[in-house]
Scaffold this active site. Structure first.
Site, PDB file in Angstrom:
ATOM      1  CG  ASP A 178      -9.288  -3.611  -3.981  1.00 42.06           C
ATOM      2  OD1 ASP A 178      -8.423  -3.044  -3.395  1.00 42.06           O
ATOM      3  OD2 ASP A 178      -9.242  -4.240  -3.743  1.00 42.06           O
ATOM      4  CE1 TYR A 206     -13.250  -7.848   1.358  1.00 41.93           C
ATOM      5  CE2 TYR A 206     -11.154  -9.157   1.224  1.00 41.93           C
ATOM      6  CZ  TYR A 206     -11.571  -8.439   1.644  1.00 41.93           C
ATOM      7  OH  TYR A 206     -11.226  -7.252   2.807  1.00 41.93           O
ATOM      8  NE  ARG A 230      -9.622   8.015  -3.409  1.00 44.43           N
ATOM      9  CZ  ARG A 230     -10.965   7.406  -2.735  1.00 44.43           C
ATOM     10  NH1 ARG A 230     -11.870   8.808  -3.547  1.00 44.43           N
ATOM     11  NH2 ARG A 230     -11.997   6.707  -2.465  1.00 44.43           N
ATOM     12  NE  ARG A 258      -4.108  -1.641   0.378  1.00 44.46           N
ATOM     13  CZ  ARG A 258      -5.427  -1.924   1.429  1.00 44.46           C
ATOM     14  NH1 ARG A 258      -5.291  -0.428   1.519  1.00 44.46           N
ATOM     15  NH2 ARG A 258      -6.405  -1.997   1.180  1.00 44.46           N
ATOM     16  NE  ARG A 285      -7.950   5.774   1.376  1.00 50.60           N
ATOM     17  CZ  ARG A 285      -8.332   5.385   2.048  1.00 50.60           C
ATOM     18  NH1 ARG A 285      -9.316   4.921   1.965  1.00 50.60           N
ATOM     19  NH2 ARG A 285      -7.818   4.080   2.907  1.00 50.60           N
TER      20      ARG A 285
HETATM   21  O1  CP3 Z   1       0.426   0.081  -3.086  1.00 54.13           O
HETATM   22  C1  CP3 Z   1       0.052  -0.806  -3.478  1.00 54.13           C
HETATM   23  O2  CP3 Z   1      -0.260  -1.888  -2.160  1.00 54.13           O
HETATM   24  C2  CP3 Z   1      -1.112  -1.681  -4.830  1.00 54.13           C
HETATM   25  C3  CP3 Z   1      -2.274  -1.363  -4.866  1.00 54.13           C
HETATM   26  C4  CP3 Z   1      -3.568  -2.341  -3.651  1.00 54.13           C
HETATM   27  C5  CP3 Z   1      -4.882  -1.781  -3.249  1.00 54.13           C
HETATM   28  N1  CP3 Z   1      -4.858  -3.039  -2.303  1.00 54.13           N
HETATM   29  C6  CP3 Z   1      -4.926  -0.080  -3.149  1.00 54.13           C
HETATM   30  C7  CP3 Z   1      -6.355   0.426  -2.388  1.00 54.13           C
HETATM   31  C8  CP3 Z   1      -3.343  -3.645  -3.567  1.00 54.13           C
HETATM   32  C9  CP3 Z   1      -2.236  -4.283  -3.581  1.00 54.13           C
HETATM   33  C10 CP3 Z   1      -4.066  -3.830  -2.794  1.00 54.13           C
HETATM   34  C11 CP3 Z   1      -5.215  -5.120  -2.669  1.00 54.13           C
HETATM   35  C12 CP3 Z   1      -6.093  -5.522  -1.139  1.00 54.13           C
HETATM   36  N2  CP3 Z   1      -6.662  -4.500  -1.703  1.00 54.13           N
HETATM   37  C13 CP3 Z   1      -5.250  -6.159  -0.590  1.00 54.13           C
HETATM   38  C14 CP3 Z   1      -4.748  -6.803  -0.219  1.00 54.13           C
HETATM   39  C15 CP3 Z   1      -3.663  -6.906   1.263  1.00 54.13           C
HETATM   40  C16 CP3 Z   1      -4.305  -6.719   2.455  1.00 54.13           C
HETATM   41  O3  CP3 Z   1      -4.043  -5.479   2.666  1.00 54.13           O
HETATM   42  O4  CP3 Z   1      -3.917  -7.511   3.205  1.00 54.13           O
HETATM   43  C17 CP3 Z   1      -6.810  -6.540  -0.200  1.00 54.13           C
HETATM   44  C18 CP3 Z   1      -7.616  -7.915   1.151  1.00 54.13           C
HETATM   45  C19 CP3 Z   1      -8.221  -5.448  -0.677  1.00 54.13           C
HETATM   46  C20 CP3 Z   1      -9.535  -5.066  -0.944  1.00 54.13           C
HETATM   47  C21 CP3 Z   1     -10.053  -3.756  -0.087  1.00 54.13           C
HETATM   48  N3  CP3 Z   1      -9.739  -2.326  -0.720  1.00 54.13           N
HETATM   49  C22 CP3 Z   1      -9.936  -2.684   0.963  1.00 54.13           C
HETATM   50  C23 CP3 Z   1     -10.318  -3.808   2.299  1.00 54.13           C
HETATM   51  C24 CP3 Z   1     -10.189  -1.949   1.330  1.00 54.13           C
HETATM   52  C25 CP3 Z   1     -10.557  -0.334   2.141  1.00 54.13           C
HETATM   53  C26 CP3 Z   1      -9.314  -0.816   2.785  1.00 54.13           C
HETATM   54  C27 CP3 Z   1      -8.581   0.838   2.570  1.00 54.13           C
HETATM   55  O5  CP3 Z   1      -7.314   0.959   2.843  1.00 54.13           O
HETATM   56  O6  CP3 Z   1      -9.162   1.620   1.978  1.00 54.13           O
HETATM   57  C28 CP3 Z   1      -9.294  -1.520  -0.007  1.00 54.13           C
HETATM   58  C29 CP3 Z   1      -9.573   0.149  -0.912  1.00 54.13           C
HETATM   59  C30 CP3 Z   1      -8.220   0.290  -1.348  1.00 54.13           C
HETATM   60  N4  CP3 Z   1      -7.389  -0.397  -2.289  1.00 54.13           N
HETATM   61  C31 CP3 Z   1      -7.262   1.773  -1.700  1.00 54.13           C
HETATM   62  C32 CP3 Z   1      -6.002   1.331  -1.716  1.00 54.13           C
HETATM   63  C33 CP3 Z   1      -5.148   2.403  -1.883  1.00 54.13           C
HETATM   64  C34 CP3 Z   1      -8.025   2.767  -0.873  1.00 54.13           C
HETATM   65  C35 CP3 Z   1      -8.461   3.185  -1.566  1.00 54.13           C
HETATM   66  C36 CP3 Z   1      -8.933   4.507  -1.478  1.00 54.13           C
HETATM   67  O7  CP3 Z   1      -8.493   4.912  -2.098  1.00 54.13           O
HETATM   68  O8  CP3 Z   1     -10.173   5.512  -0.917  1.00 54.13           O
END
Ligand code: CP3
Length: 351
Positions: free
Chosen positions: A79, A155, A42, A29, A33
């Site tokens: 994602d 999910y 964004r 990540r 944000r």
């Molecule tokens: O920078 C990176 O790591 C690459 C991009 C990436 C994202 N999600 C972007 C993201 C990667 C590799 C993921 C993987 C992901 N997504 C996982 C597995 C890794 C982990 O964290 O265990 C999971 C479970 C998800 C599902 C997911 N996506 C959730 C639960 C959430 C909400 C939680 C949160 O942090 O907001 C997301 C949203 C998400 N995925 C964001 C980002 C940058 C936030 C979105 C935003 O900008 O509002």
């Protein structure tokens, strides 16, 4: 890839457990944000999925942490839930996180799910990878990823994030044929997705089994590992694979059996002990507590040096956090983490 290019990519070499001049570092990540430049894109794109679906935006936010911190790898901005959407499930993101408003609950829901060709249904993924590679320094590796079948099933069945996973557990235990059928489809989709990303320039991939650690060991072996193993086998030899499983200290020895090149550890596992527990047969990634980045930059640097001293220059280590960067992290602390890693001088095995 020329020899010189290969030699310059520390991440790929460390994943293959070759000796490296210094430990490569990147952060899960790392695009997100906590970065003002991410929030600006964004805003312009109008939403999270809009960024993912537009290769220019996706490439731009993928490159941002590379420019700002000089990390050794870029991970494609996307994602794990995007392939579920391509398979026919509705997907939304709100303040609470992902929402799948039409979760799968019965065999006929599983039957309606389609295994799709990523080239046709997710061309923006390939396009973004090509744009990122073109914008990366030679020495920076490009990482692709996918969710593991079990975490995607969690999910798909729950319809979002959950604490108890009651629907998932009911389906697993009481409608095992439907669960197995879903896992078969997901394993096929995940393998196709990883292969597609490798074809489009990903030099390593991560398989994220975020919810694996919620399972007791016998259930992990029964309900998750066989399908992850199938995926790993399907991409063997194409690019190094990093297996991530959240809160999975109790599964470390089993994770080795997946056959991946590396295992990503969270901060609850001792890195030094993990080298012994895995008999140095795989590379290890991790594992600073993401919450440690709330400490001052000087303290973050001290903690980073301490972690690297623990590894003591053993081959096959990639520095990372134990899980993704938190939203309220200060960029200065991420910089302190990356800079400490780059300045660290190993005193042990290599010197
Ligand atoms: O920078 C990176 O790591 C690459 C991009 C990436 C994202 N999600 C972007 C993201 C990667 C590799 C993921 C993987 C992901 N997504 C996982 C597995 C890794 C982990 O964290 O265990 C999971 C479970 C998800 C599902 C997911 N996506 C959730 C639960 C959430 C909400 C939680 C949160 O942090 O907001 C997301 C949203 C998400 N995925 C964001 C980002 C940058 C936030 C979105 C935003 O900008 O509002």
């Amino acid at each position: 890839m020329t020899d010189e290019t290969y030699r310059s990519r520390l991440l790929v070499r460390a994943l293959r457990r070759e000796p490296v001049e210094r430990t490569p570092v990147w952060l899960m990540r790392q695009a997100g944000r906590y970065l003002p430049e991410y929030r600006a894109v964004r805003e312009q794109a109008g939403g999270f999925l809009q960024m993912i679906w537009n290769p220019q935006y996706a490439a731009e936010v993928t490159l941002q942490p590379v420019r700002r911190f000089g990390v050794d790898a870029a991970i494609l901005f996307s994602d794990i839930l995007v392939p579920l959407n391509a398979m026919g499930m509705r997907l939304e993101f709100d303040e609470r996180g992902p929402v799948l408003p039409e979760p799968l609950r019965e065999q006929r829901d599983v039957d309606a799910l389609e295994v799709v060709d990523p080239r046709e249904t997710m061309p923006y993924v390939g396009e973004a990878l090509r744009l990122v590679r073109a914008g990366l320094p030679q020495e920076t590796a490009l990482i692709g990823f996918c969710g593991a079948p079990f975490t995607l099933a969690a999910y798909a069945i729950e319809g979002g994030t959950s604490k108890q996973f009651a629907h998932l557990r009911r389906t697993m235990y009481r409608d095992t044929p439907a669960f197995n059928a879903l896992m078969d489809k997901l394993a096929a989709q995940v393998a196709a997705h990883l292969r597609y990303q490798i074809e489009c320039g990903a030099e390593a991939v991560v398989l994220f089994d975020t919810w694996a650690g919620s399972l007791a060991r016998p259930d992990y072996l029964r309900y998750s590992a066989p399908w992850s193993r199938r995926v790993v086998r399907d991409i063997a030899g194409l690019a190094p694979c990093i297996a991530f499983a959240g809160e999975s200290d109790h599964l470390l020895e089993d994770l080795v059996q997946l056959g991946a090149d590396a295992i990503s550890l969270d901060h609850r596992t001792s890195l030094a002990q993990a080298f012994t527990r895995t008999r140095e047969s795989v590379a290890l990634q991790g594992n600073l507590d993401p919450a440690a980045l709330f400490a001052s930059p000087a303290d973050v640097a001290r903690r980073t040096h301490a972690l690297l001293s623990e590894v003591d220059g053993r081959p096959g280590h990639v520095l990372n956090l134990g899980h993704g960067v938190f939203k309220h992290t200060e960029p200065a602390s991420v910089a302190a983490f990356v800079n400490a890693a780059k300045e660290h001088v190993a005193t042990g095995h290599l010197s």
